[in-house]
Write a protein that holds these residues in place. Structure first.
Motif, PDB file in Angstrom:
ATOM      1  N   ALA A 307       0.853  -1.186   0.000  1.00 16.62           N
ATOM      2  CA  ALA A 307       0.000   0.000   0.000  1.00 16.62           C
ATOM      3  C   ALA A 307       0.889   1.236   0.000  1.00 16.62           C
ATOM      4  CB  ALA A 307      -0.923   0.030   1.215  1.00 16.62           C
ATOM      5  N   PRO A 308       0.422   2.324  -0.602  1.00 16.83           N
ATOM      6  CA  PRO A 308       1.153   3.585  -0.479  1.00 16.83           C
ATOM      7  C   PRO A 308       1.065   4.092   0.953  1.00 16.83           C
ATOM      8  CG  PRO A 308      -0.981   3.954  -1.517  1.00 16.83           C
ATOM      9  CD  PRO A 308      -0.819   2.465  -1.385  1.00 16.83           C
ATOM     10  N   VAL A 309       2.028   4.890   1.350  1.00 10.21           N
ATOM     11  CA  VAL A 309       2.007   5.502   2.681  1.00 10.21           C
ATOM     12  C   VAL A 309       1.479   6.924   2.503  1.00 10.21           C
ATOM     13  CG1 VAL A 309       3.353   6.091   4.724  1.00 10.21           C
ATOM     14  CG2 VAL A 309       3.947   4.061   3.391  1.00 10.21           C
ATOM     15  N   ASN A 310       0.175   7.079   2.612  1.00  8.85           N
ATOM     16  CA  ASN A 310      -0.486   8.339   2.308  1.00  8.85           C
ATOM     17  C   ASN A 310      -0.451   9.309   3.473  1.00  8.85           C
ATOM     18  OD1 ASN A 310      -1.264   7.545  -0.266  1.00  8.85           O
ATOM     19  ND2 ASN A 310      -3.264   6.790   0.387  1.00  8.85           N
ATOM     20  N   ASP A 311      -0.245  10.579   3.184  1.00  9.01           N
ATOM     21  CA  ASP A 311      -0.565  11.607   4.162  1.00  9.01           C
ATOM     22  C   ASP A 311      -2.057  11.916   4.033  1.00  9.01           C
ATOM     23  OD1 ASP A 311      -0.819  13.187   1.883  1.00  9.01           O
ATOM     24  OD2 ASP A 311       0.974  14.379   2.283  1.00  9.01           O
ATOM     25  N   TYR A 312      -2.585  12.813   4.882  1.00  9.50           N
ATOM     26  CA  TYR A 312      -4.030  13.038   4.865  1.00  9.50           C
ATOM     27  C   TYR A 312      -4.510  13.637   3.546  1.00  9.50           C
ATOM     28  CZ  TYR A 312      -4.605  11.856   9.815  1.00  9.50           C
ATOM     29  OH  TYR A 312      -4.659  11.201  11.015  1.00  9.50           O
ATOM     30  N   ALA A 313      -3.681  14.459   2.902  1.00 11.00           N
ATOM     31  CA  ALA A 313      -4.091  15.026   1.614  1.00 11.00           C
ATOM     32  C   ALA A 313      -4.284  13.908   0.591  1.00 11.00           C
ATOM     33  CB  ALA A 313      -3.044  16.024   1.123  1.00 11.00           C
ATOM     34  N   ALA A 314      -3.371  12.941   0.609  1.00 14.60           N
ATOM     35  CA  ALA A 314      -3.497  11.818  -0.327  1.00 14.60           C
ATOM     36  C   ALA A 314      -4.667  10.916   0.048  1.00 14.60           C
ATOM     37  CB  ALA A 314      -2.188  11.019  -0.350  1.00 14.60           C
ATOM     38  N   VAL A 315      -4.935  10.763   1.343  1.00 15.80           N
ATOM     39  CA  VAL A 315      -6.074   9.947   1.781  1.00 15.80           C
ATOM     40  C   VAL A 315      -7.376  10.523   1.229  1.00 15.80           C
ATOM     41  CG1 VAL A 315      -7.452   9.255   3.770  1.00 15.80           C
ATOM     42  CG2 VAL A 315      -4.964   9.079   3.869  1.00 15.80           C
ATOM     43  N   VAL A 316      -7.560  11.818   1.397  1.00 23.64           N
ATOM     44  CA  VAL A 316      -8.806  12.464   0.963  1.00 23.64           C
ATOM     45  C   VAL A 316      -8.982  12.335  -0.548  1.00 23.64           C
ATOM     46  CG1 VAL A 316      -9.997  14.682   0.802  1.00 23.64           C
ATOM     47  CG2 VAL A 316      -8.864  14.031   2.926  1.00 23.64           C
ATOM     48  N   ASP A 317      -7.864  12.343  -1.273  1.00 22.73           N
ATOM     49  CA  ASP A 317      -7.918  12.269  -2.733  1.00 22.73           C
ATOM     50  C   ASP A 317      -7.815  10.840  -3.258  1.00 22.73           C
ATOM     51  OD1 ASP A 317      -8.206  13.856  -5.106  1.00 22.73           O
ATOM     52  OD2 ASP A 317      -6.117  13.398  -5.599  1.00 22.73           O
ATOM     53  N   ASP A 318      -7.718   9.866  -2.370  1.00 23.63           N
ATOM     54  CA  ASP A 318      -7.572   8.473  -2.792  1.00 23.63           C
ATOM     55  C   ASP A 318      -8.815   8.020  -3.557  1.00 23.63           C
ATOM     56  OD1 ASP A 318      -5.957   5.767  -2.119  1.00 23.63           O
ATOM     57  OD2 ASP A 318      -8.111   5.382  -2.076  1.00 23.63           O
ATOM     58  N   PRO A 319      -8.633   7.335  -4.683  1.00 26.94           N
ATOM     59  CA  PRO A 319      -9.801   6.946  -5.498  1.00 26.94           C
ATOM     60  C   PRO A 319     -10.816   6.100  -4.742  1.00 26.94           C
ATOM     61  CG  PRO A 319      -7.766   6.653  -6.735  1.00 26.94           C
ATOM     62  CD  PRO A 319      -7.362   6.976  -5.337  1.00 26.94           C
ATOM     63  N   GLN A 320     -10.359   5.176  -3.885  1.00 29.36           N
ATOM     64  CA  GLN A 320     -11.311   4.326  -3.165  1.00 29.36           C
ATOM     65  C   GLN A 320     -12.038   5.106  -2.083  1.00 29.36           C
ATOM     66  OE1 GLN A 320     -11.896   0.945  -4.072  1.00 29.36           O
ATOM     67  NE2 GLN A 320     -13.727   1.362  -2.844  1.00 29.36           N
ATOM     68  N   VAL A 321     -11.329   6.000  -1.407  1.00 28.24           N
ATOM     69  CA  VAL A 321     -11.965   6.846  -0.389  1.00 28.24           C
ATOM     70  C   VAL A 321     -13.045   7.711  -1.036  1.00 28.24           C
ATOM     71  CG1 VAL A 321     -11.593   8.714   1.274  1.00 28.24           C
ATOM     72  CG2 VAL A 321      -9.941   6.840   1.128  1.00 28.24           C
ATOM     73  N   ARG A 322     -12.714   8.270  -2.198  1.00 29.96           N
ATOM     74  CA  ARG A 322     -13.695   9.101  -2.915  1.00 29.96           C
ATOM     75  C   ARG A 322     -14.871   8.254  -3.386  1.00 29.96           C
ATOM     76  NH1 ARG A 322     -11.564  14.108  -4.698  1.00 29.96           N
ATOM     77  NH2 ARG A 322     -12.895  14.066  -6.540  1.00 29.96           N
ATOM     78  N   HIS A 323     -14.585   7.078  -3.910  1.00 27.74           N
ATOM     79  CA  HIS A 323     -15.657   6.189  -4.379  1.00 27.74           C
ATOM     80  C   HIS A 323     -16.578   5.782  -3.235  1.00 27.74           C
ATOM     81  CE1 HIS A 323     -17.622   2.937  -6.604  1.00 27.74           C
ATOM     82  NE2 HIS A 323     -17.455   2.203  -5.523  1.00 27.74           N
ATOM     83  N   ASN A 324     -16.003   5.522  -2.072  1.00 29.91           N
ATOM     84  CA  ASN A 324     -16.801   5.097  -0.920  1.00 29.91           C
ATOM     85  C   ASN A 324     -17.634   6.222  -0.324  1.00 29.91           C
ATOM     86  OD1 ASN A 324     -15.734   2.542  -1.165  1.00 29.91           O
ATOM     87  ND2 ASN A 324     -14.369   2.701   0.596  1.00 29.91           N
ATOM     88  N   GLY A 325     -17.354   7.454  -0.696  1.00 35.23           N
ATOM     89  CA  GLY A 325     -18.099   8.589  -0.137  1.00 35.23           C
ATOM     90  C   GLY A 325     -17.835   8.778   1.343  1.00 35.23           C
ATOM     91  N   SER A 326     -16.595   8.598   1.762  1.00 36.72           N
ATOM     92  CA  SER A 326     -16.274   8.638   3.189  1.00 36.72           C
ATOM     93  C   SER A 326     -16.354  10.036   3.792  1.00 36.72           C
ATOM     94  CB  SER A 326     -14.864   8.067   3.423  1.00 36.72           C
ATOM     95  OG  SER A 326     -14.804   6.718   3.023  1.00 36.72           O
ATOM     96  N   VAL A 327     -16.190  11.057   2.966  1.00 33.85           N
ATOM     97  CA  VAL A 327     -16.211  12.433   3.465  1.00 33.85           C
ATOM     98  C   VAL A 327     -17.600  13.024   3.259  1.00 33.85           C
ATOM     99  CG1 VAL A 327     -15.239  14.747   3.218  1.00 33.85           C
ATOM    100  CG2 VAL A 327     -13.747  12.736   3.036  1.00 33.85           C
ATOM    101  N   LEU A 328     -18.144  13.567   4.322  1.00 32.24           N
ATOM    102  CA  LEU A 328     -19.462  14.219   4.289  1.00 32.24           C
ATOM    103  C   LEU A 328     -19.255  15.733   4.312  1.00 32.24           C
ATOM    104  CD1 LEU A 328     -22.604  14.184   4.646  1.00 32.24           C
ATOM    105  CD2 LEU A 328     -22.179  14.111   7.116  1.00 32.24           C
ATOM    106  N   ARG A 329     -19.832  16.423   3.372  1.00 38.03           N
ATOM    107  CA  ARG A 329     -19.711  17.885   3.296  1.00 38.03           C
ATOM    108  C   ARG A 329     -21.094  18.516   3.467  1.00 38.03           C
ATOM    109  NH1 ARG A 329     -14.583  18.874   1.316  1.00 38.03           N
ATOM    110  NH2 ARG A 329     -13.617  17.061   0.287  1.00 38.03           N
ATOM    111  N   PHE A 330     -21.120  19.615   4.220  1.00 36.19           N
ATOM    112  CA  PHE A 330     -22.385  20.329   4.394  1.00 36.19           C
ATOM    113  C   PHE A 330     -22.122  21.812   4.590  1.00 36.19           C
ATOM    114  CE2 PHE A 330     -21.170  18.628   8.581  1.00 36.19           C
ATOM    115  CZ  PHE A 330     -21.208  19.761   9.381  1.00 36.19           C
ATOM    116  N   GLU A 331     -23.155  22.579   4.384  1.00 36.87           N
ATOM    117  CA  GLU A 331     -23.080  24.029   4.530  1.00 36.87           C
ATOM    118  C   GLU A 331     -23.666  24.403   5.878  1.00 36.87           C
ATOM    119  OE1 GLU A 331     -21.621  27.597   3.131  1.00 36.87           O
ATOM    120  OE2 GLU A 331     -21.570  25.668   2.048  1.00 36.87           O
ATOM    121  N   HIS A 332     -22.863  25.108   6.695  1.00 36.81           N
ATOM    122  CA  HIS A 332     -23.285  25.518   8.037  1.00 36.81           C
ATOM    123  C   HIS A 332     -23.522  27.024   8.038  1.00 36.81           C
ATOM    124  CE1 HIS A 332     -22.884  26.416  12.364  1.00 36.81           C
ATOM    125  NE2 HIS A 332     -23.231  25.154  12.559  1.00 36.81           N
ATOM    126  N   PRO A 333     -24.580  27.504   8.699  1.00 35.07           N
ATOM    127  CA  PRO A 333     -24.908  28.928   8.625  1.00 35.07           C
ATOM    128  C   PRO A 333     -23.823  29.857   9.188  1.00 35.07           C
ATOM    129  CG  PRO A 333     -26.235  27.830  10.301  1.00 35.07           C
ATOM    130  CD  PRO A 333     -25.548  26.759   9.514  1.00 35.07           C
TER     131      PRO A 333
END
Length: 390
Positions: A307-333
């Motif tokens: 496996a690659p040794v990812n930093d957090y920037a690479a983790v967030v951009d990892d194809p499987q992480v993106r495919h899995n939808g692991s990051v939740l984004r929302f708009e806060h007032p």
């Protein structure tokens, strides 16, 4: 999944709010009980991470909940909370042991008015015993439980894991206990007391190495940095010509072929564990000679576990992480765009989503009290006296 289940949460820091958020994500109606000054996590965040004054630490663990802000030192507050809990399905709390008893909200007291209540206590060490009054905090528990001592190379000092893994595992175990108790209640009609603690969670994380130790197999940390006291080599992170790569257990004949080194073929099957340091050091000598990309391509072709040794920037951009939808984004007032980790489990292919934003302090106080049949004038009077905030 948990639609119709009512949860009253007296939690703070990470273990408790994270456990509660799991239930909230699954559809439970969660009421977060907070002091009138706000829960601890509203005013604290690890790297002083605030988005326009909103704590990221609060935002990551309190979605899909409602906020009841109340002064728990006021006698009338306890009576209101007991009324609220008389019809609740679950109470979850993460105060130090005996705190809820002193407030009149202990399990023995509440089960008299609500025998169906599932009462979950999350603590550092347990509700009794010699350490019950010690501060329970992730890195302290990592040290006490042996996790830090088991981590790192032979010449390195004991090394805590770089995340609050014990807090989060304790949260998951707490949620698991609650779900089991709710299921049991369907058969018995009775609730029960569920207890989880950080020390037990840290030990559970080490179920495999501790079992080896308990049965007489002694291990030592590796001078060649094998990432386990018990596993055969190669196993861990290795330098390459331009970075690092992680390689997991690979048989000597495969290593001989992939690394083009007949020496590995001289290691018999019954020698692999005893000669693990030799194997690891020889693998390291090869891997430093090429770039990470070159090894990744070769290992992919030869089906070597890596496996690659990812930093957090690479983790967030990892194809499987993106495919899995692991990051939740929302708009806060107030905070604007917020990104956190979403619920980790899928159900029929879908992850539970965001039903409501992490609540403002006391945002739902009036609605919750109205549900206890208090009139608007009665609620106004409580607000004016500082008993509640809303």
């Amino acid at each position: 999944m948990l639609s119709g289940v009512s949860v009253v949460s007296f939690t703070h820091f990470l273990q408790g709010p994270s456990a509660t958020q799991i239930l909230a994500d699954l559809g439970a109606d969660v009421i977060k009980v907070e002091p009138t000054g706000g829960a601890f996590e509203r005013g604290w965040s690890g790297p002083d991470a605030y988005l326009d004054g909103e704590s990221v630490f609060f935002l990551l663990g309190n979605r899909n909940a409602r906020s009841l802000s109340i002064d728990m030192k006021a006698p009338e507050s306890i009576e209101l909370l007991r009324r609220l809990l008389a019809d609740a399905d679950v109470l979850i709390e993460s105060f130090r042991p005996s705190t809820m008893d002193r407030l009149g909200l202990g399990y023995e007291s509440l089960k008299e008015i609500n025998p169906r209540l599932v009462y979950c206590s999350l603590s550092g060490y347990g509700s009794d015993g010699p350490y019950k009054d010690r501060p329970g905090q992730d890195v302290l528990i990592q040290s006490l439980s042996g996790l830090a001592h088991a981590t790192g190379g032979g010449e390195a000092p004991p090394t805590p894991v770089g995340a609050s893994v014990v807090d989060q595992h304790g949260a998951v175990l707490g949620a698991l206990g609650i779900l089991a108790a709710l299921h049991g209640r369907e058969r018995t009609g009775r609730g029960c007391l569920v207890e989880s603690n950080l020390l037990s969670a840290a030990l559970d994380l080490q179920i495999e190495p501790l079992a080896y130790h308990l049965n007489g197999f002694r291990g030592e940390r590796s001078p060649s940095r094998i990432s386990s006291m018990y596993y055969k080599a190669p196993y861990g992170v290795f330098p390459t010509a331009d970075g690092h790569i992680c390689v997991s257990i690979t048989a000597p004949p495969v290593l001989a072929e992939v690394l083009d080194d007949p020496w590995f073929a001289t290691v018999g099957d019954d020698e692999v564990l005893a000669r693990r340091e030799e194997i690891n050091e020889r693998v390291a000598g090869h891997l430093v000679g090429r770039t990470t990309k070159e090894w990744e391509d070769l290992f992919t072709e030869r089906k070597v576990w890596f496996a690659p040794v990812n930093d957090y920037a690479a983790v967030v951009d990892d194809p499987q992480v993106r495919h899995n939808g692991s990051v939740l984004r929302f708009e806060h007032p107030t905070a604007g765009e917020v990104a956190v980790l979403g619920h980790p489990v899928r159900y029929d292919g879908e992850r539970p989503g965001l039903r409501s934003l992490p609540p403002a302090l006391g945002q739902h106080t009036r609605d919750i009290l109205a549900g206890l049949d208090l009139t608007p004038d009665q609620i106004d009077a409580l607000v004016e006296r500082g008993v509640v905030r809303g």
